[in-house]
Design an enzyme around this catalytic site. Structure first.
Site, PDB file in Angstrom:
ATOM      1  N   HIS A  43       2.791   6.240  10.264  1.00 35.47           N
ATOM      2  CA  HIS A  43       1.666   6.480  10.232  1.00 35.47           C
ATOM      3  C   HIS A  43       1.562   6.243  11.886  1.00 35.47           C
ATOM      4  CE1 HIS A  43       0.217   7.142   6.059  1.00 35.47           C
ATOM      5  NE2 HIS A  43       1.363   6.337   6.025  1.00 35.47           N
ATOM      6  N   GLY A  53       0.902  -0.738  -0.370  1.00 36.18           N
ATOM      7  CA  GLY A  53       0.024  -0.201  -0.334  1.00 36.18           C
ATOM      8  C   GLY A  53       1.192   1.268  -0.056  1.00 36.18           C
ATOM      9  N   GLN A  54       1.975   1.240  -0.197  1.00 37.63           N
ATOM     10  CA  GLN A  54       3.411   2.424  -0.516  1.00 37.63           C
ATOM     11  C   GLN A  54       2.973   3.382  -1.513  1.00 37.63           C
ATOM     12  OE1 GLN A  54       7.165   1.376   0.116  1.00 37.63           O
ATOM     13  NE2 GLN A  54       7.401   3.872   0.487  1.00 37.63           N
ATOM     14  N   THR A  55       2.102   4.664  -1.151  1.00 36.74           N
ATOM     15  CA  THR A  55       1.493   5.529  -2.637  1.00 36.74           C
ATOM     16  C   THR A  55       3.379   6.650  -2.916  1.00 36.74           C
ATOM     17  OG1 THR A  55       0.410   6.636  -1.244  1.00 36.74           O
ATOM     18  CG2 THR A  55      -0.179   4.808  -2.309  1.00 36.74           C
ATOM     19  N   HIS A  63       7.700   6.726   5.636  1.00 39.92           N
ATOM     20  CA  HIS A  63       7.386   7.605   6.299  1.00 39.92           C
ATOM     21  C   HIS A  63       6.233   6.750   7.561  1.00 39.92           C
ATOM     22  CE1 HIS A  63       4.607   7.354   2.852  1.00 39.92           C
ATOM     23  NE2 HIS A  63       3.251   6.671   3.699  1.00 39.92           N
TER      24      HIS A  63
END
Length: 124
Positions: free
Chosen positions: A98, A89-91, A96
């Site tokens: 969360h 799911g890394q876009t 980074h």
């Protein structure tokens, strides 16, 4: 790095920073006060961070946790997560982390937490 959203974050958006990382609020928050801790060095994923960068990020996670708790007394827990790779799911391909504040009742049944990423695996 040219074109990287996190390499060109303006100082006024940064909530707190140290020499190796900074924290900012997520532009698409999952819950109120959802924030990101981001290393200053352009590095694609969490496993490429140096020991010093890991410590710097951890320091800011703690600071943002304390800030969130002082701003909102309804916060009772947190999820900490990192997406590594597009299949996870890394876009934005700049590491980074969360920090997502959680409040009682924000979902019907929180049991299983991050296990809900895979349908049917959250309840065990």
């Amino acid at each position: 790095m040219k074109g990287c959203l996190f390499c060109c974050v303006e100082d006024e958006v940064k909530v707190v920073q140290n020499s190796l990382a900074f924290a900012m609020y997520d532009s698409y928050p999952v819950t109120p006060l959802h924030c990101l801790v981001i290393p200053k060095r352009h590095v694609e994923d969490f496993f490429q961070l140096t020991q010093d960068e890991l410590l710097a990020c951890n320091e800011l996670l703690s600071v943002m946790r304390r800030n969130s708790l002082s701003q909102d007394t309804t916060i009772e827990g947190f999820n900490v997560g990192v997406n590594i790779g597009d299949v996870a799911g890394q876009t934005i391909f700049h590491c980074h982390i969360h920090l997502i504040p959680r409040r009682r009742g924000d979902v019907e049944n929180p049991k299983g937490g991050i296990r809900h990423l895979m349908p049917g695996k959250g309840y065990y």
